[in-house]
Design a protein around this motif. Structure first.
Motif, PDB file in Angstrom:
ATOM      1  N   PRO A 154     -11.030  17.666 -10.267  1.00  0.00           N
ATOM      2  CA  PRO A 154     -11.197  17.145 -11.627  1.00  0.00           C
ATOM      3  C   PRO A 154     -12.659  16.970 -12.042  1.00  0.00           C
ATOM      4  N   ALA A 155     -13.556  16.968 -11.074  1.00  0.00           N
ATOM      5  CA  ALA A 155     -14.976  16.714 -11.356  1.00  0.00           C
ATOM      6  C   ALA A 155     -15.775  17.246 -10.169  1.00  0.00           C
ATOM      7  N   PRO A 156     -17.086  17.427 -10.356  1.00  0.00           N
ATOM      8  CA  PRO A 156     -17.899  17.827  -9.206  1.00  0.00           C
ATOM      9  C   PRO A 156     -18.115  16.641  -8.274  1.00  0.00           C
ATOM     10  N   THR A 189     -17.846  15.183  -3.888  1.00  0.00           N
ATOM     11  CA  THR A 189     -17.474  15.379  -2.489  1.00  0.00           C
ATOM     12  C   THR A 189     -15.955  15.234  -2.353  1.00  0.00           C
ATOM     13  N   GLU A 214     -15.211  12.282  -4.747  1.00  0.00           N
ATOM     14  CA  GLU A 214     -16.159  11.195  -4.993  1.00  0.00           C
ATOM     15  C   GLU A 214     -17.245  11.719  -5.910  1.00  0.00           C
ATOM     16  N   VAL A 215     -17.334  11.087  -7.078  1.00  0.00           N
ATOM     17  CA  VAL A 215     -18.368  11.482  -8.027  1.00  0.00           C
ATOM     18  C   VAL A 215     -19.026  10.219  -8.555  1.00  0.00           C
ATOM     19  N   LEU A 271     -11.970   9.903  -7.702  1.00  0.00           N
ATOM     20  CA  LEU A 271     -10.979  10.431  -8.627  1.00  0.00           C
ATOM     21  C   LEU A 271      -9.886  11.130  -7.833  1.00  0.00           C
ATOM     22  N   GLU A 330     -17.271  21.890  -7.146  1.00  0.00           N
ATOM     23  CA  GLU A 330     -17.658  21.906  -8.556  1.00  0.00           C
ATOM     24  C   GLU A 330     -16.443  21.495  -9.383  1.00  0.00           C
TER      25      GLU A 330
END
Lengths: 452, 82
Positions: free
Chosen positions: B10-12, B14, B43-44, B49, B71
Motif C-alpha cells: 500500500p505504500a513504500p 519495509t 512500515e512507513v 500499514l 515501493e
C-alpha cells in the motif's frame, strides 16, 4: 573540543551543524544508505556512511557511530533527538571512549529512562505525580486501578515519547490492555515492565525547559504548551503557555529545576507535566535530550540551546544566568509532516517537486528538504518546522497564518492545510485547548474524512 | 474463474511477514486467504500499514523477503484460485 560528530539526520542534524559552525567547530555527519542525498551530508565538513536504511543498522548502531567518531577524530558526539539520544548505554560508551557526549551524564539518562523510577524520584523531590503506581502482576494492577479509579493509562516503564501506552476505561478492559502493552513494550524496548496512571481528562500538556552545567548549576527557560496532539504526537507547540497564572508557572519551573538538580543533570532537558482544569500540575516524564520544539523557547528567550549544550559538553559553565532569562513575546511552531491530514494522516513520502519557504519578520524554518529531494519512507514524517514569533500571541497566530500561506511544498502531502484550519479555530485562538482537543476536532471536522 | 493476481504494497517502506519479531507469520505460502485478510505489514514513517488480499484465494508465493524494501504498489505475493 574541536570536531563534533552529529549522530542524527534531517532537520535536527542541520540545526546542530549550524550551532557548530557558529562556534567554529568542525562537523562530521553520519548517514545511512538511504540518506546519501540528505542535506546534512552535503553540509557537513565530512560524512561517514554507517549502514543500511533501517535505523537499527545505522542511526541506532552506537558501536558504529563511535567507530566513525574515532575514524574522523571527532572528540564530541551530539545525538540530536530520537535514535540514540536517550540511550544511557551509548552515553556511557562515549564517556569510556573519551568522547564528549553532548547531553546529560549516563546516570541521569538512566535515572529518568525508567519512567516508573522517575515517578518515584519526582515524588521524593516533592514534585506532584499523576496518581498511579508500578505493576508487576495483573492483580496488583487491579488493586492500583481500584485505588485510583478509571479511566486510566497503562504505560511501558521503558517507554516515552508517547509510545507504548494503552487507555483503559473499565476493569474488563484491564487484562487485555496489560497483556498488549507488555508485549508491545517487550518488542519495542526489550523491557515488559509497566505502570498505571490515572487518565487526567481535559488536561493540558505543559513542559519546562531546563539546562544544566557541570558546575551543578541548573536554570529553567520557562515553559512550552504542547496540548495540540494527535495520537500523543505533538503537532503545534508554543511558548509561553497561554493558560498559566504566574504562580503556577513559577511553581512548575521550580519543580523542574529541583528534579533536574536531584539527578545531577547537565545539558538540555525537558520536564513534562499535565496541568488539569484546576491548574494543578503533575509530573509525567523527563526527556533527557534536546526536544523537537526547542526552537520556540529559543525565540522567546533569545537563548541558543544547542550552543549552550555544546559549551557545557566542552566543560564550560552556562552562558545564561537564571536572572537573565526572560520571556519576550510569543512563539508558535507548526510541525510540517509528510502526511495527508485529509486521509487519516496517511504517510506521504516522495520527491519534493517544488519548494518555497516563507520568510519575513519573525519567521524561522528548520528543515533539511530541498527541491528535488526525495523524502524517504524509513524514518519520521517530520520534514520541516515552521516557527513564528511576534510580540503578542494574537499577532503570532496571524503571522503563522501568513507564513503557512507562503509555504509551498509540491510532491508530497503535508499537514499545512490542517495548521491553516487550526490558526483560525476559535478554541485555538483563545488558547482553550487540552490534549484531546485536536482529535475531537478531527472527529467532528467537516470534509476531514477522518474516522478516528 | 478469476485470474491469478497479486497482492500489492500500500505504500513504500519495509515489508514484514510477522506482526512482531517473536510472533508467527501472518500467512504461509499455500494458505487460503480471504478478501481483506492481512498477509503482511509495511512500515512507513514509523506507521505500520496492513498488506491485505484484495480477494479470496490461495497465497501461492511471496515475491519478496521479510524486511525487504518495497515501493508503493509493488507486488508482494501472488494469489491463485487454488
Amino acid at each position: 573540543m574541536r570536531r563534533v560528530l552529529i549522530a542524527n539526520r534531517s532537520e535536527i542534524a542541520v540545526r546542530v551543524l549550524r550551532a557548530c559552525r557558529e562556534l567554529d567547530l568542525a562537523t562530521v555527519a553520519v548517514y545511512s544508505e538511504a540518506d546519501r542525498e540528505a542535506l546534512h551530508v552535503r553540509e557537513a565538513d565530512e560524512a561517514v556512511m554507517i549502514g543500511k536504511a533501517k535505523a537499527r543498522d545505522s542511526y541506532l548502531n552506537g558501536e558504529r557511530i563511535i567507530a566513525a567518531a574515532r575514524e574522523t577524530g571527532a572528540d564530541a558526539i551530539h545525538p540530536g533527538y530520537g535514535f540514540i539520544s536517550e540511550s544511557a548505554g551509548f552515553a556511557a560508551a562515549c564517556e569510556d571512549a573519551g568522547i564528549a557526549f553532548v547531553g546529560p551524564p549516563a546516570s541521569a539518562i538512566a535515572a529518568m529512562g525508567d519512567k516508573a523510577a522517575a515517578r518515584r524520584l519526582a515524588r521524593d523531590s516533592g514534585v506532584p505525580v499523576v496518581p498511579g503506581g508500578e505493576v508487576t502482576a495483573g492483580d496488583e494492577a487491579l488493586r492500583v486501578a481500584e485505588e485510583i479509579g478509571f479511566p486510566l493509562l497503562v504505560k511501558a516503564a521503558a517507554g516515552g515519547g508517547g509510545r507504548g501506552i494503552r487507555t483503559v476505561r473499565d476493569t474488563e478492559e484491564l487484562p487485555q490492555a496489560l497483556a498488549e502493552a507488555a508485549r508491545e513494550a517487550e518488542a519495542a524496548f526489550g523491557d515488559a515492565s509497566l505502570y498505571v496512571e490515572k487518565l487526567v481528562e481535559g488536561a493540558r500538556h505543559v513542559e519546562v525547559q531546563v539546562m544544566g552545567d557541570s558546575e551543578g548549576r541548573v536554570v529553567h527557560l520557562f515553559e512550552r504548551e504542547c496540548s495540540l496532539q494527535r495520537r500523543r504526537q505533538k503537532l503545534v507547540e508554543e511558548a509561553p503557555s497561554p493558560a498559566l497564572t504566574p504562580q503556577t508557572r513559577a511553581a512548575m519551573a521550580a519543580a523542574a529545576v529541583r528534579l533536574a538538580e536531584g539527578v545531577g543533570y547537565t545539558s538540555a532537558g525537558t520536564v513534562e507535566f499535565l496541568v488539569d482544569r484546576d491548574e494543578l500540575f503533575y509530573f509525567i516524564e523527563m526527556n533527557t535530550r534536546l526536544q523537537v520544539e526547542h526552537g520556540v523557547t529559543e525565540m522567546v528567550t533569545g537563548v541558543d540551546l544547542v550552543r549552550e549544550q555544546l559549551l557545557v559538553a566542552a566543560g564550560q559553565p552556562l552562558e545564561v544566568a537564571q536572572e537573565d532569562v526572560r520571556v519576550d513575546g510569543s512563539a508558535i511552531e507548526f510541525r510540517i509532516n509528510a502526511e495527508d491530514p485529509d486521509n487519516e494522516f496517511f504517510p506521504s513520502p516522495g520527491t519534493i517537486e517544488e519548494l518555497e519557504l516563507p520568510g519575513g519578520p519573525g519567521v524561522r524554518v528548520d528543515t533539511a528538504i530541498y527541491a528535488g529531494y526525495r523524502v524517504v519512507p524509513f524514518y519520521d514524517s517530520l520534514i520541516a518546522k515552521l516557527m513564528v514569533w511576534a510580540p503578542t500571541r494574537e499577532q503570532a497566530l496571524r503571522r503563522g497564518r501568513r507564513a503557512l500561506r507562503e509555504l509551498r511544498i509540491e510532491g508530497v502531502k503535508t499537514t499545512t492545510p490542517l495548521h491553516l484550519r487550526l490558526v483560525d479555530d476559535e478554541r485555538v485562538r483563545s488558547g482553550d485547548v487540552h490534549t484531546g482537543y485536536l482529535e475531537e476536532l478531527l472527529a467532528t471536522g467537516e470534509g476531514e474524512g477522518v474516522a478516528a | 474463474m478469476a485470474e491469478d493476481s497479486t497482492i500489492k504494497a500500500p505504500a513504500p517502506g519495509t515489508f514484514y511477514r510477522r506482526p512482531s519479531p517473536d510472533e508467527d507469520v501472518f500467512v504461509k505460502e499455500g494458505d487460503r486467504v480471504e478478501s481483506g485478510q492481512v498477509v503482511g505489514l509495511v512500515e512507513v514513517m514509523k506507521n505500520f500499514l496492513d498488506v491485505t488480499a484484495a480477494r479470496d484465494g490461495v497465497l501461492a508465493t511471496f515475491l519478496i523477503e521479510n524486511e525487504d524494501l518495497v515501493e508503493a504498489g509493488q507486488d508482494v505475493a501472488t494469489l491463485t484460485d487454488r
